[in-house]
Design a protein around this motif. Structure first.
Motif, PDB file in Angstrom:
ATOM      1  N   GLU A   1       0.827  -1.207   0.000  1.00 17.18           N
ATOM      2  CA  GLU A   1       0.000   0.000   0.000  1.00 17.18           C
ATOM      3  C   GLU A   1       0.867   1.265   0.000  1.00 17.18           C
ATOM      4  O   GLU A   1       0.584   2.235  -0.709  1.00 17.18           O
ATOM      5  CB  GLU A   1      -0.927   0.003   1.223  1.00 17.18           C
TER       6      GLU A   1
ATOM      7  N   TYR B   1       8.798  -3.317  -8.350  1.00 20.08           N
ATOM      8  CA  TYR B   1       7.371  -3.341  -8.039  1.00 20.08           C
ATOM      9  C   TYR B   1       6.586  -2.531  -9.075  1.00 20.08           C
ATOM     10  O   TYR B   1       7.062  -1.522  -9.595  1.00 20.08           O
ATOM     11  CB  TYR B   1       7.109  -2.741  -6.653  1.00 20.08           C
ATOM     12  N   ASP B   2       5.363  -2.970  -9.315  1.00 21.68           N
ATOM     13  CA  ASP B   2       4.429  -2.261 -10.180  1.00 21.68           C
ATOM     14  C   ASP B   2       3.862  -1.081  -9.397  1.00 21.68           C
ATOM     15  O   ASP B   2       3.330  -1.249  -8.298  1.00 21.68           O
ATOM     16  CB  ASP B   2       3.307  -3.211 -10.596  1.00 21.68           C
ATOM     17  N   GLY B   3       3.983   0.124  -9.962  1.00 21.46           N
ATOM     18  CA  GLY B   3       3.489   1.300  -9.267  1.00 21.46           C
ATOM     19  C   GLY B   3       1.983   1.355  -9.135  1.00 21.46           C
ATOM     20  O   GLY B   3       1.463   2.039  -8.243  1.00 21.46           O
ATOM     21  N   GLN B   4       1.253   0.645  -9.973  1.00 24.21           N
ATOM     22  CA  GLN B   4      -0.214   0.702  -9.926  1.00 24.21           C
ATOM     23  C   GLN B   4      -0.790   0.002  -8.711  1.00 24.21           C
ATOM     24  O   GLN B   4      -1.749   0.468  -8.109  1.00 24.21           O
ATOM     25  CB  GLN B   4      -0.814   0.101 -11.204  1.00 24.21           C
ATOM     26  N   ASP B   5      -0.236  -1.155  -8.352  1.00 26.38           N
ATOM     27  CA  ASP B   5      -0.802  -1.915  -7.246  1.00 26.38           C
ATOM     28  C   ASP B   5       0.208  -2.315  -6.165  1.00 26.38           C
ATOM     29  O   ASP B   5      -0.149  -2.953  -5.177  1.00 26.38           O
ATOM     30  CB  ASP B   5      -1.497  -3.181  -7.769  1.00 26.38           C
ATOM     31  N   GLY B   6       1.475  -1.929  -6.341  1.00 28.73           N
ATOM     32  CA  GLY B   6       2.491  -2.251  -5.347  1.00 28.73           C
ATOM     33  C   GLY B   6       2.928  -3.707  -5.345  1.00 28.73           C
ATOM     34  O   GLY B   6       3.623  -4.157  -4.434  1.00 28.73           O
TER      35      GLY B   6
ATOM     36  N   ARG C   1       2.275   1.745  -3.469  1.00 24.98           N
ATOM     37  CA  ARG C   1       1.275   2.288  -4.388  1.00 24.98           C
ATOM     38  C   ARG C   1       1.122   3.801  -4.187  1.00 24.98           C
ATOM     39  O   ARG C   1       1.067   4.562  -5.162  1.00 24.98           O
ATOM     40  CB  ARG C   1      -0.066   1.592  -4.170  1.00 24.98           C
TER      41      ARG C   1
END
Length: 209
Positions: free
Chosen positions: A108, A150-155, A111
């Motif tokens: 979280e 990590y993907d910035g959209q969903d962490g 994100r």
């Protein structure tokens, strides 16, 4: 001495040099970074921006995490002209989410950090070993690090990489390319990791159009 002898010597010298470089590259290639991918490792959407978050230093080497973090930022900009978040902006967001630089963000928090920085990917890192060993032959620096992306959209974590390098890895053949400083070993290790990511299609250079 015949006229043919100098030409033969040049040919022999060229073959010898080629063999030496082949062995050198083979020795360096043997220490390829270890990459582990997770579900959704290769992102389908266009990725153009990255934030390299503060590295956690477990080695006890002074400023070790900051050294590698800044080298990675520099290589991302120089190699592919990525849009990379500024260190000052990252620390401002860390203060906003009440996160200390030596703490690992949860999904979280990741994100939120990505949203406030406006980036697609986040990279975190750990320095597991960093030291400069001194023996009768000189200084042999050692680095063991782990990076997570990590993907910035969903962490969500997309892939992780572990890499170990020391100065001796680059000087096993006739002492070519001697590397005897932590910064030089770290720079080489970072470049090798980025090259491995590109080779696997994980981090492709952004479009220039």
């Amino acid at each position: 001495m015949s006229r043919e002898e100098p030409r033969y010597r040049l040919v022999f010298a060229g073959l010898l040099l080629g063999l030496v470089w082949t062995l050198l590259l083979a020795g360096c290639g043997a220490g390829r970074p270890t990459v582990q991918t997770f579900p959704g490792g290769t992102l389908e959407r266009k990725v153009e921006s990255v934030a390299v978050l503060p590295f956690i230093d477990r080695s006890g080497y002074g400023q070790g995490g900051k050294i590698v973090q800044r080298l990675l930022v520099g290589e991302l900009v120089q190699s592919c002209n990525w849009r990379v978040a500024l260190e000052g902006d990252i620390m401002r967001v860390y203060r906003q989410v009440r996160l200390r630089p030596w703490e690992e963000p949860d999904p979280e928090q990741l994100r939120i950090i990505a949203a406030r920085l406006g980036v697609d990917l986040l990279i975190t890192g750990e320095i597991l070993e960093m030291e400069e060993r001194v023996d009768s032959s000189g200084v042999d620096p050692l680095l063991l690090l782990q990076l997570r992306v990590y993907d910035g959209q969903d962490g969500a974590r997309r892939w992780a990489t572990r890499h170990r390098r020391q100065g001796g890895d680059y000087q096993r053949v006739m002492h070519f390319g001697t590397v005897n400083t932590i910064s030089a070993v770290s720079r080489n290790a970072v470049r090798e990791i980025l090259e491995e990511w590109r080779r696997k299609g994980l981090l492709v250079c952004p479009s220039t159009s």
